[in-house]
Design an enzyme around this catalytic site. Structure first.
Site, PDB file in Angstrom:
ATOM      1  N   THR A 158      14.056  -2.238 -13.429  1.00 52.70           N
ATOM      2  CA  THR A 158      14.490  -1.085 -14.236  1.00 52.70           C
ATOM      3  C   THR A 158      14.569   0.140 -13.316  1.00 52.70           C
ATOM      4  O   THR A 158      15.552   0.323 -12.624  1.00 52.70           O
ATOM      5  CB  THR A 158      13.548  -0.847 -15.440  1.00 52.70           C
ATOM      6  OG1 THR A 158      12.188  -0.815 -14.984  1.00 52.70           O
ATOM      7  CG2 THR A 158      13.716  -1.941 -16.474  1.00 52.70           C
ATOM      8  N   LYS A 184       8.546  -6.898 -11.122  1.00 54.75           N
ATOM      9  CA  LYS A 184       9.158  -5.591 -11.308  1.00 54.75           C
ATOM     10  C   LYS A 184       8.089  -4.663 -11.845  1.00 54.75           C
ATOM     11  O   LYS A 184       7.147  -5.074 -12.535  1.00 54.75           O
ATOM     12  CB  LYS A 184      10.356  -5.646 -12.257  1.00 54.75           C
ATOM     13  CG  LYS A 184      10.051  -6.008 -13.709  1.00 54.75           C
ATOM     14  CD  LYS A 184       9.577  -4.923 -14.638  1.00 54.75           C
ATOM     15  CE  LYS A 184      10.461  -3.706 -14.613  1.00 54.75           C
ATOM     16  NZ  LYS A 184       9.958  -2.672 -15.614  1.00 54.75           N
ATOM     17  N   THR A 195       3.703  -1.616 -16.989  1.00 56.42           N
ATOM     18  CA  THR A 195       5.082  -1.968 -17.303  1.00 56.42           C
ATOM     19  C   THR A 195       5.536  -2.819 -16.152  1.00 56.42           C
ATOM     20  O   THR A 195       6.223  -2.368 -15.262  1.00 56.42           O
ATOM     21  CB  THR A 195       6.013  -0.774 -17.402  1.00 56.42           C
ATOM     22  OG1 THR A 195       5.558   0.027 -18.452  1.00 56.42           O
ATOM     23  CG2 THR A 195       7.404  -1.197 -17.780  1.00 56.42           C
ATOM     24  N   GLU A 281       7.036   5.246  -9.556  1.00 50.92           N
ATOM     25  CA  GLU A 281       8.140   6.190  -9.751  1.00 50.92           C
ATOM     26  C   GLU A 281       7.875   7.502  -9.005  1.00 50.92           C
ATOM     27  O   GLU A 281       6.887   8.179  -9.256  1.00 50.92           O
ATOM     28  CB  GLU A 281       8.342   6.447 -11.247  1.00 50.92           C
ATOM     29  CG  GLU A 281       8.945   5.248 -11.946  1.00 50.92           C
ATOM     30  CD  GLU A 281       9.001   5.385 -13.449  1.00 50.92           C
ATOM     31  OE1 GLU A 281       9.760   4.626 -14.066  1.00 50.92           O
ATOM     32  OE2 GLU A 281       8.277   6.230 -14.009  1.00 50.92           O
ATOM     33  N   ASN A 403      10.941  10.494 -15.374  1.00 52.05           N
ATOM     34  CA  ASN A 403      10.520  10.157 -16.732  1.00 52.05           C
ATOM     35  C   ASN A 403      10.936  11.183 -17.761  1.00 52.05           C
ATOM     36  O   ASN A 403      10.920  10.901 -18.972  1.00 52.05           O
ATOM     37  CB  ASN A 403       9.003   9.954 -16.749  1.00 52.05           C
ATOM     38  CG  ASN A 403       8.635   8.599 -16.179  1.00 52.05           C
ATOM     39  OD1 ASN A 403       8.794   7.580 -16.829  1.00 52.05           O
ATOM     40  ND2 ASN A 403       8.177   8.597 -14.939  1.00 52.05           N
ATOM     41  N   THR A 408      17.716   9.034 -21.600  1.00 51.31           N
ATOM     42  CA  THR A 408      19.043   9.644 -21.703  1.00 51.31           C
ATOM     43  C   THR A 408      19.739   9.786 -20.370  1.00 51.31           C
ATOM     44  O   THR A 408      20.899  10.154 -20.311  1.00 51.31           O
ATOM     45  CB  THR A 408      18.912  11.054 -22.325  1.00 51.31           C
ATOM     46  OG1 THR A 408      17.980  11.820 -21.557  1.00 51.31           O
ATOM     47  CG2 THR A 408      18.417  10.947 -23.747  1.00 51.31           C
TER      48      THR A 408
END
Length: 408
Positions: A158, A184, A195, A281, A403, A408
């Protein structure tokens, strides 16, 4: 160059070596805008299987269905994965879509539905685009290849910035056994699953109950010792398939070479877990927290997790600020009993505190340790002989940017 330990061989970084009897595929089906989003991993024969799953009370359909299936029959022959849509918090339609995902895969591969596991990752609360998913599964089933491991690894990502793979080989009963793993995970990473998805395929012949026990024990020491941001997701799982095609004698804890296999399995899991933490991230550094001198491994693990999960510690690492007080504070709120007046702390090779008090250390030397790609924090409780390691990353401006607009 290959890396050889005393018991197993680690194949070169990026090597995609599927074990005997496995094929894989990965492609773009349109669930995501551009990147691959449907993956398939298939064994020629039924495989012993094991799984561990998120402890989040809010759980995606794939988690509940896989867990139920493996409890009733610990064997699988295929794993189908989609990225871009978590199929979580989608009610009865989500349950039905997950079942259809399994049924479609089973029909295309001419397998019983109960031999197919499913995994989804991505945005929560969105209906699954089933037409695109089913077409993707169809195309993946037609593209299965012994060289398809990298495509599969790419299809499960992702917000990851890179694929995460590992390949290890070990001799059991004079037979060459291969373990291949992919994972992942980049955000919503926290102990008790993150996650994250991880899949391990091996041609080892192993008893299913022994495999499940090994996976549970290994998970506690690897995947459950990583954190990026303190969030535990709805879809996390690790699945293992062992198809026995290496033709070794059945592995159980009584097998004379059990420890060799277990060490190789642990190494593969640890490497995948560390790669997830390294790819947090917005992260710029992998953080390893080693706690030693504890009265038990459990207490050492609790303290290591507390330190590596501290936002203040993570931001200090990002800023290369040798603020050791934040580390000791994180030990203090870990909930683990200890004596604050006996704690020693190191940043890399530089000792910054002794017996719970600061030392007159070289600030520039300490800063240089915090500027490396892998930052090691060592805490010695001086209470016993047990220890544990947890993994995480620094917390950067980019984490917020990524994040703030994930959906969006």
């Amino acid at each position: 160059m290959m890396v050889k330990s005393t018991t197993y061989t680690v194949l070169p970084d990026g090597t995609i070596t599927l074990p005997r009897g496995f094929k894989a595929a990965g492609l773009h089906a349109g669930i995501k805008k551009k990147r691959k989003d449907v993956g398939l991993l298939v064994s020629e024969v039924p495989a012993a299987a094991a799984g561990v799953f998120t402890l989040n009370t809010v759980r995606a359909a794939c988690v509940t269905q896989n867990e139920r299936q493996l409890k009733s029959n610990p064997h699988l022959q295929a794993i189908v994965v989609n990225s871009g849509n978590a199929n979580a918090c989608t009610g009865r339609q989500g349950d039905a879509d997950a079942l259809e995902m399994r049924a479609c895969t089973a029909e295309l591969l001419n397998l019983p539905v109960e031999s197919v596991a499913i995994a989804s990752t991505g945005v929560i609360g969105m209906p699954m685009p089933m037409a695109a998913l089913k077409q993707g599964i169809t195309s993946a089933s037609e593209s299965l290849s012994e060289q398809g491991g990298l495509d599969f690894a790419e299809a499960i990502l992702t917000t990851d910035t890179c694929t995460k793979t590992v390949a290890v080989q070990v001799e059991i009963d004079s037979k060459l056994v291969t373990l291949f793993g992919v994972a992942k995970g980049s955000g919503m990473i926290h102990p008790n699953m993150a996650t994250m998805l991880a899949f391990v395929a091996t041609d080892a012949n192993i008893d299913p109950s022994a495999l499940q026990k090994l996976l549970g024990k290994t998970t506690d020491r690897t995947y459950n010792c990583i954190t990026v941001d303190g969030d535990t997701s709805t879809n996390d799982m690790v699945l293992v398939m062992a198809n026995g095609m290496a033709d070794n004698k059945t592995l159980t804890e009584d097998h004379p070479e059990w420890d060799s296999f277990a060490e190789a399995f642990h190494f593969a899991s640890e490497q995948l877990a560390k790669e997830i933490a390294r790819d947090g991230e917005g992260a710029t550094k992998l953080v390893e927290v080693l706690v030693k001198g504890a009265v038990s491994e459990l207490s050492a693990t609790g303290i290591a997790k507390s330190i590596v999960g501290s936002s203040l510690v993570k931001t200090a690492v990002f800023g290369a600020d040798a603020n050791w007080g934040r580390i000791l504070a994180a030990v203090g709120y870990s909930g683990v009993p200890f004596d604050p007046e006996r704690v020693d702390i190191w940043l890399g090779s530089v000792q910054v505190a002794a017996d719970g008090m600061g030392l007159a250390f070289d600030e520039e030397a300490a800063k240089s340790q915090l500027l490396t790609d892998t930052v090691t924090i060592t805490v010695d409780l001086k209470l016993g002989d047990a220890g544990a390691t947890a993994y995480g990353c620094d917390l950067t401006y980019d984490y917020v940017r990524i994040n703030a607009s994930y959906r969006t």
